[in-house]
Design an enzyme around this catalytic site. Structure first.
Site, short mmCIF file in Angstrom:
data_model
loop_
_atom_site.label_atom_id
_atom_site.label_comp_id
_atom_site.label_asym_id
_atom_site.label_seq_id
_atom_site.Cartn_x
_atom_site.Cartn_y
_atom_site.Cartn_z
N ASP A 197 0.81 -1.20 0.00
CA ASP A 197 0.00 0.00 0.00
C ASP A 197 0.86 1.26 0.00
O ASP A 197 1.37 1.67 1.05
CB ASP A 197 -0.91 -0.02 1.25
CG ASP A 197 -1.77 1.21 1.34
OD1 ASP A 197 -2.40 1.42 2.40
OD2 ASP A 197 -1.83 1.97 0.35
N ASP A 223 -1.51 5.50 -5.23
CA ASP A 223 -1.94 4.71 -4.08
C ASP A 223 -2.34 3.29 -4.45
O ASP A 223 -3.49 3.01 -4.80
CB ASP A 223 -3.11 5.42 -3.39
CG ASP A 223 -3.52 4.71 -2.13
OD1 ASP A 223 -4.47 5.17 -1.47
OD2 ASP A 223 -2.91 3.67 -1.80
N1 LIG Z 1 -9.24 3.81 2.59
C1 LIG Z 1 -8.21 3.61 2.22
C2 LIG Z 1 -6.90 3.31 1.77
C3 LIG Z 1 -6.11 4.18 1.01
N2 LIG Z 1 -6.45 5.40 0.58
N3 LIG Z 1 -4.95 3.57 0.75
N4 LIG Z 1 -4.96 2.35 1.32
C4 LIG Z 1 -6.15 2.17 1.94
N5 LIG Z 1 -6.45 1.04 2.58
C5 LIG Z 1 -5.49 -0.02 2.75
C6 LIG Z 1 -6.24 -1.13 3.45
C7 LIG Z 1 -7.63 -0.63 3.70
C8 LIG Z 1 -7.75 0.73 3.11
#
Ligand SMILES: N#Cc1c(N)n[nH]c1N1CCCC1
Length: 321
Positions: A31, A214
């Site tokens: 992430d 993202d």
């Molecule tokens: N909402 C949200 C989000 C984001 N903007 N980047 N990563 C996210 N998540 C990773 C695991 C759950 C949500």
């Protein structure tokens, strides 16, 4: 210690990377929109552990607890997790970090219990890590000095196996040339100016707006002016309580997004139909970010572009795949 790790698509919503933590194998969600490396741990309730690989620090000979350290993260989608912290050896593809901060989840929200991942590898900037009393560094920050080039790259083709490359740009994963956008990391994100877009060939201003790269978000989330302008060109499109839908038979225009002060990244219409919503109504891959002036360019962007996260600058590179 360069390396590449396969990224497997999971139910069209994320890509999972097999990662070893203290020799234990977990499928983690990489992430670039957060900076915590956390894993499902043996301290979770039995109900929360169901269907997941779980890390047990007690069976790792290289685990060291960080006594009194805790973490707690809330994501924009309302999901969250929290727990305790230690360090262990984390290996991703051919890249290994000894004494990586590993955040052990003792609580996870329901979204994670039903999700395919066994935790996350945060690859945003370490200034938004949630560990207290002292914040911890990301896997990339720790690995960086050992890499040939101070960067990592995300190759996430639509509904196909992808990869995360550490320390090098893999020219076999893209076509044409790489364009770059200057990144401001003060907010913790790989964030750059994104001040105009094109629906098909019609350009629109999006003044004062930024975008973040993202990989932890599935869709393309943009400010309402852009989302409304896009769907105004799709006959039968409707903004429902669940978001924008349209007739599955509609021909979707491309969406070109200006990245930094230079080039546009063009997402083809074929990638902008996310899924069937109901009957012959489909749900768009472009949805509203809900407010503010920060667009979130998620996996749908990476389905069209190889993304290069370069700490020199820092800067974000993109090249068509
Ligand atoms: N909402 C949200 C989000 C984001 N903007 N980047 N990563 C996210 N998540 C990773 C695991 C759950 C949500």
């Amino acid at each position: 210690q360069d390396g590449s790790a396969p990224a497997m698509p999971y139910e069209g919503v994320e890509y999972l990377v097999s990662t070893t933590v203290g020799g234990q194998k977990l499928n983690l969600d990489f992430d670039t929109g957060s900076a915590d490396l956390w894993v499902f741990s043996s301290g979770l309730s039995a109900a929360s552990k169901k269907g997941h690989n779980v890390y047990n620090s007690a069976s790792s000979s290289t685990y060291k607890a960080l006594s009194g350290y805790t973490w707690s993260i809330q994501y924009a989608d309302g999901s969250g997790a929290s727990g305790t912290v230690g360090t262990d050896t984390v290996t991703i593809g051919g890249t290994s970090v000894k004494a990586q901060a590993v955040e052990l989840a003792t609580k996870v929200s329901s979204q994670f219990v039903s999700d395919g991942s066994d935790g996350l590898v945060g690859l945003a900037f370490s200034n938004i890590n949630t560990v207290r009393p002292r914040s911890q560094k990301t896997f990339f920050d720790n690995a960086n000095p050992s890499l040939a080039s101070p960067l990592f790259a995300a190759y996430l083709p639509f509904n196909a196996n992808g990869a995360y490359d550490f320390g090098y740009v893999d020219a076999s994963k893209y076509t044409g040339s790489v364009s770059y956008a200057a990144v401001s990391s003060s907010g913790g994100f790989w964030e750059y100016a994104s001040t105009s877009y094109k629906v098909g060939s019609t350009a629109h201003a999006m003044s004062g707006t930024t975008g973040i790269a993202d990989t932890g978000t599935t869709l393309l989330l943009m400010v309402d002016s852009a989302v409304s302008a896009y769907y105004a060109s799709v006959s039968g499109a409707k903004n429902t309580a669940d978001g924008w839908t349209f007739p599955c038979a509609a021909t979707l225009p491309s969406l070109a997004i200006r990245m930094g002060s230079s080039a546009y990244a063009t997402i083809p219409g074929s990638l902008l139909n996310f899924e069937t919503y109901s009957g012959s109504t489909c749900y768009g891959a472009l949805q509203s970010v809900g407010g503010g002036t920060q667009n979130i360019y998620g996996d749908v962007f990476f389905n069209a572009y190889y993304g290069i996260f370069d700490s020199t600058g820092p800067r974000f590179g993109f090249a068509a795949i």
